[in-house]
Design an enzyme around this catalytic site. Structure first.
Site, short mmCIF file in Angstrom:
data_model
loop_
_atom_site.label_atom_id
_atom_site.label_comp_id
_atom_site.label_asym_id
_atom_site.label_seq_id
_atom_site.Cartn_x
_atom_site.Cartn_y
_atom_site.Cartn_z
N CYS A 22 1.03 -1.30 -0.09
CA CYS A 22 -0.06 0.06 -0.08
C CYS A 22 0.80 1.17 0.00
O CYS A 22 1.42 1.67 1.03
CB CYS A 22 -0.69 -0.11 1.20
N CYS A 53 -0.56 4.17 2.06
CA CYS A 53 -0.60 3.98 3.57
C CYS A 53 1.06 4.18 4.10
O CYS A 53 1.28 4.84 5.02
CB CYS A 53 -0.63 2.61 3.97
N ASP A 54 2.03 3.73 3.11
CA ASP A 54 3.42 3.79 3.78
C ASP A 54 4.34 4.84 2.97
O ASP A 54 5.62 4.92 3.42
CB ASP A 54 3.88 2.42 3.83
#
Length: 306
Positions: A134, A137-138
């Site tokens: 992701c 997300c990261d």
């Protein structure tokens, strides 16, 4: 034991839309969101192709608004996951992770799909230490660093262009000599100066130390092996439909996607319907998931009225 008219499993665009339509149809839907409320869409930042938002819409906000709309219309949305299902006869019996058993007259499966991994031991070793599925997300953790993205489809191109806005350099590891992505996404990638595509390449190993990922060992199709330095390694090679819980009862294709009847959302079990990415190996878009959630709710309503 609780008895419900319509149980919806999954809280993404398909599940929330099904809840909206089912609530308006007065079939009193109960929805369990599962482990990832909002679904796969929440791994994206801005959604540019959802109708009605000419300037784009933040994915989390879109999902929050869908959820709120369903609740305001009367849907009962709950935290928790379904852990087992008995679909041999109606009412169907499903068990929640807190041990509660629910009897449902109809069920809408909208459990979505999860990201695929390569299956390398080193990939698992550094999962959460530089290996991610992701980017949104990261990606923040790799600002002004070098990263690699595996894949050649729309998802990989989207991940790579997103990371390119944060990172110093983005390598795309593509096993063929062409991208499978749409023309628009290919144009985005090829026009982004800090994205470099490594054609005809496969990941041999994720390199790292106690601090996390440090690079990637790559093998070309002609046998050449070389390393690149990278602080992050992102997977974008497809998804696994989350249908395993129902596979004893529900027919799926070879990849595990639930098979529905023609243009309807009906499965091979009467009273059980499927919507969203768990039954869509082709499009996998938020708008098509939402549309299939609508269809599933309407099909469930019609079934209950028979």
């Amino acid at each position: 034991m609780e008895r419900v008219k319509c149980l919806i499993i999954g809280g993404g665009p398909a599940g929330y839309t099904a809840a909206i339509y089912a609530a308006r149809a007065a079939i009193e839907p109960v929805l369990y969101e599962g482990l990832e409320p909002g679904g796969q869409l929440t791994t994206t930042t801005v959604v540019e192709n959802f109708p009605g938002f000419p300037g784009g819409v933040e994915a989390g906000a879109l999902m929050a608004d869908m959820r709120k709309q369903a609740v305001l219309l009367g849907a009962d949305i709950r935290r928790g996951s379904i852990t087992s299902a008995e679909l041999s006869e109606r009412p169907f019996k499903l068990t929640v992770d807190d041990g509660q058993v629910i009897e449902a007259e109809t069920v809408i499966i909208a459990t979505g799909a999860t990201a695929k991994y390569l299956g390398l031991p080193s990939e698992q070793k550094f999962r959460g230490m530089g290996v991610s599925a992701c980017a949104t997300c990261d990606g923040f953790f790799y600002r002004r660093k070098d990263v690699a993205v595996v894949g050649g489809g729309d998802t990989a191109c989207e991940e790579a262009t997103y990371l390119a806005g944060l990172c110093r350099k983005v390598y795309m590891i593509v096993r063929r000599d062409v991208l499978r992505a749409s023309a628009a996404m290919q144009e985005k990638v090829t026009s982004t100066p800090n994205i470099e595509i490594l054609w005809n390449c496969n990941t041999k190993e994720v390199l790292g130390d106690a601090g996390g990922v440090t690079g990637v060992r790559i093998e070309r199709n002609d046998g050449e092996v070389f390393d690149i330095a990278a602080d992050g390694f992102f997977l974008a090679i497809g998804h696994n439909p989350q249908s395993g819980l129902f596979s004893r009862w529900i027919k799926t294709d070879e990849a595990g996607y639930i098979i529905t009847d023609g243009n309807s959302s009906a499965t091979n079990v009467e009273g059980v319907f499927a919507a969203g990415d768990v039954q869509d190996p082709r499009y996998r878009q938020a708008i098509t998931a939402a549309a299939s959630g609508c269809r599933a709710a309407l099909d469930a309503e019609k079934f209950l009225k028979k």
